[in-house]
Scaffold this active site. Structure first.
Site, PDB file in Angstrom:
ATOM      1  CB  CYS A   1      -1.154   0.023   1.158  1.00  0.00           C
ATOM      2  SG  CYS A   1      -2.254   0.960   0.868  1.00  0.00           S
TER       3      CYS A   1
ATOM      4  CG  HIS B   1      -2.852  -3.128   3.985  1.00  0.00           C
ATOM      5  ND1 HIS B   1      -1.666  -2.341   4.729  1.00  0.00           N
ATOM      6  CD2 HIS B   1      -3.640  -2.289   3.478  1.00  0.00           C
ATOM      7  CE1 HIS B   1      -2.107  -1.242   4.427  1.00  0.00           C
ATOM      8  NE2 HIS B   1      -3.203  -1.170   3.775  1.00  0.00           N
TER       9      HIS B   1
ATOM     10  CD  GLU C   1       0.454  -5.139   5.549  1.00  0.00           C
ATOM     11  OE1 GLU C   1       0.292  -5.667   4.511  1.00  0.00           O
ATOM     12  OE2 GLU C   1       0.409  -3.904   5.475  1.00  0.00           O
TER      13      GLU C   1
HETATM   14  N1  GLN Z   1      -3.555   6.513   1.305  1.00  0.00           N
HETATM   15  C1  GLN Z   1      -2.094   6.395   1.563  1.00  0.00           C
HETATM   16  C2  GLN Z   1      -1.070   7.038   1.001  1.00  0.00           C
HETATM   17  O1  GLN Z   1      -1.481   7.375   0.046  1.00  0.00           O
HETATM   18  C3  GLN Z   1      -1.776   4.634   1.635  1.00  0.00           C
HETATM   19  C4  GLN Z   1      -2.746   4.070   2.489  1.00  0.00           C
HETATM   20  C5  GLN Z   1      -2.213   2.725   3.021  1.00  0.00           C
HETATM   21  O2  GLN Z   1      -1.245   2.341   3.087  1.00  0.00           O
HETATM   22  N2  GLN Z   1      -3.141   1.949   3.477  1.00  0.00           N
HETATM   23  O3  GLN Z   1       0.042   7.150   1.397  1.00  0.00           O
END
Ligand code: GLN
Length: 197
Positions: free
Chosen positions: A78, A169, A171
């Site tokens: 993410c 995710h 994890e």
């Molecule tokens: N929206 C976050 C970003 O742009 C990422 C979200 C996440 O890691 N769950 O940094």
């Protein structure tokens, strides 16, 4: 083999729990000089804007960028995926540029649109459970990059050389397929030249 987990902000503890379950030695990394002690690095989910505040000082970004050159694999989930991407949009921001994808931040909408979905990967025959939290969307995959998983006809995990990224995710679920794939990359890495470790 010791796997580092970037622990500046975000859900780094969840990655530590997965590595514990897989019986892998790990260490949190909070400073660039701690990278020398690990053989691979996970960049967790969180907020890239916050992480960048730390990473844009004392040569941290440059030190991370060198890891694959030193034969050390990187896995970003993410926010970590956003940091690994070559191009970030909405808004554009600094990144490591290690995986040739264009990634759009917060592309599924605001927090309420976070969701658990099912997708397909090239790793196992079984569908993969995927947790998306204010996730980005990969809008372009370069010729050198390979799609490892898809969900709703969008690429959601991509690898290039020693770098693996996922917009969801892994994890936060019990499915360890992606972590295990990353560990394979880490175990297969070429030995560092003598004196460099
Ligand atoms: N929206 C976050 C970003 O742009 C990422 C979200 C996440 O890691 N769950 O940094």
């Amino acid at each position: 083999m010791k796997v580092g987990i970037l622990a500046l902000q975000g859900d780094f503890e969840a990655h530590a729990r997965v590595l514990e379950r897989l019986g892998v030695e790990w260490a949190y990394v909070k400073r660039p000089n701690e990278l020398a002690a690990v053989d691979a690095l996970i960049i967790p989910g969180g907020e890239t804007t916050t992480m960048l505040k730390f990473l844009e000082s004392n040569g941290f970004l440059e030190a991370l960028r060198r890891l694959p050159v030193e034969g050390k694999p990187l896995f970003g989930t993410c926010a970590g995926a956003i940091l690994l991407a070559k191009e970030v949009t909405k808004p554009p921001q600094a990144s490591l540029g290690l995986v040739d994808v264009t990634i759009e931040r917060n592309a599924y909408g605001r927090q309420v649109s976070s969701a658990v979905r099912r997708g397909r990967s090239t790793l196992t025959g079984a569908p993969l459970e995927m947790v998306f939290i204010r996730a980005p969307i990969i809008r372009r995959v370069g010729a050198e990059a390979r799609v490892v998983a898809e969900c709703d006809a969008l690429p959601v995990a991509v690898e290039q050389g020693l770098c693996l990224l996922a917009t969801f995710h892994p994890e936060l679920t019990s499915d360890t397929a992606l972590h295990e794939h990353f560990l394979q990359l880490a175990r297969a890495r070429p030995a560092a030249p003598a004196g460099r470790r």
